[in-house]
Write an enzyme that holds these catalytic residues in place. Sequence first.
Site, PDB file in Angstrom:
ATOM      1  N   THR A 198       0.472  -0.868  -0.408  1.00  0.00           N
ATOM      2  CA  THR A 198      -0.067  -0.026  -0.266  1.00  0.00           C
ATOM      3  C   THR A 198       0.517   0.888  -0.288  1.00  0.00           C
ATOM      4  OG1 THR A 198      -1.732   1.139   1.557  1.00  0.00           O
ATOM      5  CG2 THR A 198      -0.330  -0.399   2.325  1.00  0.00           C
ATOM      6  N   ASP A 199       0.145   2.455  -0.148  1.00  0.00           N
ATOM      7  CA  ASP A 199       0.858   3.728  -0.509  1.00  0.00           C
ATOM      8  C   ASP A 199       1.013   4.309   0.742  1.00  0.00           C
ATOM      9  OD1 ASP A 199      -1.526   4.255  -0.013  1.00  0.00           O
ATOM     10  OD2 ASP A 199      -1.858   5.799  -1.594  1.00  0.00           O
ATOM     11  N   GLU A 200       0.119   3.585   2.063  1.00  0.00           N
ATOM     12  CA  GLU A 200       0.134   3.589   3.231  1.00  0.00           C
ATOM     13  C   GLU A 200       1.677   4.272   3.974  1.00  0.00           C
ATOM     14  OE1 GLU A 200      -3.538   3.704   5.395  1.00  0.00           O
ATOM     15  OE2 GLU A 200      -4.932   3.176   3.328  1.00  0.00           O
TER      16      GLU A 200
ATOM     17  N   TYR B 163      -1.563  -0.646  10.750  1.00  0.00           N
ATOM     18  CA  TYR B 163      -2.052  -0.617   9.322  1.00  0.00           C
ATOM     19  C   TYR B 163      -1.070  -0.889   8.568  1.00  0.00           C
ATOM     20  CZ  TYR B 163      -3.426  -1.402   5.122  1.00  0.00           C
ATOM     21  OH  TYR B 163      -2.886  -1.983   3.283  1.00  0.00           O
TER      22      TYR B 163
ATOM     23  N   LYS C  40       1.744  -3.327   7.155  1.00  0.00           N
ATOM     24  CA  LYS C  40       2.391  -3.324   6.123  1.00  0.00           C
ATOM     25  C   LYS C  40       3.847  -3.458   5.799  1.00  0.00           C
ATOM     26  CE  LYS C  40       0.358  -4.816   2.980  1.00  0.00           C
ATOM     27  NZ  LYS C  40       0.451  -5.972   2.252  1.00  0.00           N
TER      28      LYS C  40
END
Length: 352
Positions: free
Chosen positions: A133-135, A159, A163
């Site tokens: 993810t870009d997060e 989260y 990741k």
Amino acid sequence: MTILVTGAAGFIGSNFVLDWCDQSSEEVVSLDLLTYAGNLENLSSLSHNAKYHFTQGNIGDRDLVSQLLKKHQVRAVINFAAESHVDRSISGPGDFIETNIVGTYHLLESVRSYWNDLDENLKKDFRFLHVSTDEVYGSLSKTDPAFSETNRYEPNSPYSASKAASDHLVRAWHHTYGLPVLTTNCSNNYGPYHFPEKLIPLCILNALNGKPLPIYGDGQQVRDWLYVKDHCSAIRTVLEKGKLGETYNVGGWNEKANLDVVKTLCAILEELKPKPDGTKYESQITYVKDRPGHDRRYAIDATKLEKELGWKPNETFETGIRKTVEWYLANETWVSHVVSGDYKNWVQKQYA
């Protein structure tokens, strides 16, 4: 040969499997633990497809994963398996640590053992593609350039931290053990089969049922929106052409504030399914307390993927969001089966 798709009954994983079976004759083995967001109904159209095989199980179950890899002579693993909802990670981070970090570790070890035993030709062609993810990159200001693959990791939620940790494990298994890995970091996905705890499906269903459309804070949090079918095509491209050990950002080039996204949904619903009483869907918009540590802006620079591998998205936000609304309106049975039990309890708790 066969590919193994983990997290295959989730939103992005199921779209990937459906697209793969539609475009390829290669067999697919799907693995999913079927937690609250894993829905086998997403894959029901493949129930009589001889090239498709489903197994319920955990990526952390080494015996099971090893058995699947050997039995089906897997030549690539695409890892979608993850706990992925930020709000849930805030209220219960343990599941995210267990699945996204510990589970990825066990999966990597199962795959490494299998890969080590392959003959040299099969070993050379094997791939492990990790979907992230870009997060993991943190948050951007309004004027910051979009995230590139060289941005440092600055995760701000349990989260995204979990990741980020899984991404680091994948990188380490490549540099330490030589495992042939690829990593993709995508922006916010939307489209068919999206579990209705995320913004777009939640607001579509709430609008149709006369419920509030919950907007965190001022609604000006900006995200880059990527239609899920475009994401699937990007993953196929990276799997086929990607350079080993590399990371590729996947974005839709569609930055939109959350409030604007919801207003767009309301406008499409006004056109496709106007309310019988003549009131406007926008009147259901309700502002709720912002969540802790809410990242203000994400944006993906997908230039590397386009320049090196020739991929770019097919859908604009305008075409993709219309397709998404039309899908939900046409699939009321799927929706009715999903919005029950744990899902309803969660929404009531989160947006009370």
